[in-house]
Design an enzyme around this catalytic site. Structure first.
Site, mmCIF file in Angstrom:
data_model
loop_
_atom_site.group_PDB
_atom_site.id
_atom_site.type_symbol
_atom_site.label_atom_id
_atom_site.label_comp_id
_atom_site.label_asym_id
_atom_site.label_seq_id
_atom_site.Cartn_x
_atom_site.Cartn_y
_atom_site.Cartn_z
ATOM 1 C CG ASP A 1 35.084 38.919 43.473
ATOM 2 O OD1 ASP A 1 35.502 38.438 42.552
ATOM 3 O OD2 ASP A 1 35.961 39.831 44.331
ATOM 4 C CE LYS B 1 47.143 31.535 41.226
ATOM 5 N NZ LYS B 1 48.422 31.880 41.242
ATOM 6 N NE ARG C 1 44.846 23.081 48.400
ATOM 7 C CZ ARG C 1 44.030 24.252 48.086
ATOM 8 N NH1 ARG C 1 42.742 23.773 47.551
ATOM 9 N NH2 ARG C 1 44.403 25.510 48.390
#
Length: 407
Positions: free
Chosen positions: A173, A99, A106
């Site tokens: 994908d 996302k 992080r």
């Protein structure tokens, strides 16, 4: 396996790629590079295994993680983050799928990665992109969700009031992965010239929007809406599946030459009021279109698939049998091109599947390694970064590294 043990082949043999993600869209972008010689290190989570390792078939794992090295690393731990940045330091491309903002949370935004490696190409693959409406940026996505949001699904399925249907086999994908892969390599070429890296925002729904031909533009510019047509072309007659004695054939009755050579085969005359010389297509829903469709239906019903396919193509009518995998396996053209091949599988036996595509004459890709087991290359990769065995053992004890050589 150490990088020195990787065979040199293909046009990407000097490119190093770090891949981080699950499932298809991001990892497959890197997988294509691995098939053409790139050193791809697939970083997996010690908390959640790659979904391909936990599905009921190993086919995806064998096909889409081959030719790669893997490392199971906890990048949320400070020491894990330090290892990750050491990997990034001499990498050329970093591909992640998650996302929007996940890497900022992080503590690893683009700017931090560029401080470590100014030439790094960073490719973010996500469902809804890195910018836009915050509500959508926080949402997850899978293939069918991208197809739904992009309008792609609305174009597939039976005509209204029938239900829209997703295209199978994770099309969204794979389209996103291919867009991400070429964009990464384009940015890599520029980075080699300028010394400056790039950040790529590849949204799955936008990748699907790009392959809808002129449909979006037709509506936006001319208020012309193309509607679902099921298995037939929404606009052109003679462009759909037809049933033969032993199966189905798909015919695409398009072009002036096709009409000139193909109409007489159906007992119809080219150059008449119904089929004028200047017509490139016969429109669906017209008297001429209904007549063409009727004659093609009658023609195919009296022949086998192979009989119809051969005669139609001989008369300039582009057509193909709708093949299943068994027919593809035995088809002479598939055999002549070597479309299917076999390689080592993760379970220790040979597996079969599609060979590498596209084909390069001078620097072809190759399959040189089975998909690696979970954390299989941890020690070799860390030793290349200068870590001593004692330190590596400590990292395992702290759960910064993880390994499972059974899968």
């Amino acid at each position: 396996m150490k990088s020195s043990e990787i065979p040199k082949f293909g046009p990407l043999s000097d490119v190093k790629v770090i891949s981080f993600g699950l499932s298809v869209a991001g990892p497959y972008a890197a997988a294509m590079m691995a098939d053409f010689g790139a050193d791809v290190i697939f970083i997996e989570s010690p908390i959640v295994k790659d979904q391909f390792r936990t599905t009921d078939t190993l086919g995806l794992l064998n096909k889409e993680r081959r030719n790669q090295r893997t490392m199971v690393l906890n990048i949320t731990d400070p020491e894990g983050k330090e290892i990750f940045l050491k990997l990034i330091k001499d990498a050329d491309i970093f591909i992640e799928n998650g996302k929007a903002g996940a890497w900022n949370k992080r503590g690893l935004p683009d700017e931090v990665l560029w401080q470590t490696n100014p030439k790094l190409v960073i490719t973010h693959v996500s469902g809804f992109g890195q910018t836009g409406d915050p509500e959508y940026l926080s949402r997850g996505s899978y293939d069918s969700i991208g197809q739904a949001f992009s309008g792609f699904m609305n174009m597939n399925g039976e005509p209204a009031p029938g239900v829209p249907a997703p295209a199978p086999a994770y099309m969204g994908d794979y389209v996103a992965a291919m867009q991400a892969s070429w964009a990464s390599l384009a940015a890599y070429i520029n980075a080699q010239k300028t010394g400056k890296g790039e950040s790529i925002d590849c949204a799955q729904f936008e990748a699907l929007l790009m392959i809808q031909a002129a449909y979006p533009s037709d509506w936006m510019s001319y208020n012309f809406e193309r509607k679902r047509a099921g298995s037939s072309n929404p606009s052109y007659a003679g462009c759909q599946p037809y049933q033969c004695k032993d199966g189905y054939i798909y015919i695409f009755f398009l072009s002036t030459l096709t009409h000139k050579k193909g109409l007489p085969l159906l007992g119809l005359e080219f150059g008449t009021a119904e089929f004028p010389v200047e017509n490139y297509v016969t429109m669906k829903g017209t008297p001429s279109g209904d007549l063409l469709n009727q004659r093609l239906t009658e023609y195919c019903a009296g022949r086998t698939v192979m009989e119809a396919e051969k005669e139609l193509n001989d008369h300039g009518v582009v057509s193909s049998a709708i093949l299943n995998y068994e027919q593809m396996k035995e088809h002479p053209h598939y055999k002549a091109r070597g479309v299917f091949t076999e390689w080592d599988g993760i379970e220790g036996k040979k597996v079969k599947g599609p060979a590498i595509s596209p084909r390069l004459k001078n620097n072809p890709g190759q399959i040189w390694r089975a998909a690696p087991n979970y954390g299989m290359d941890n020690e070799d990769i860390l030793e290349e970064l200068g870590y001593a065995p004692e330190k590596i053992k400590e990292l395992y004890e702290k759960n910064i590294l993880k390994q499972d050589l059974t899968c």
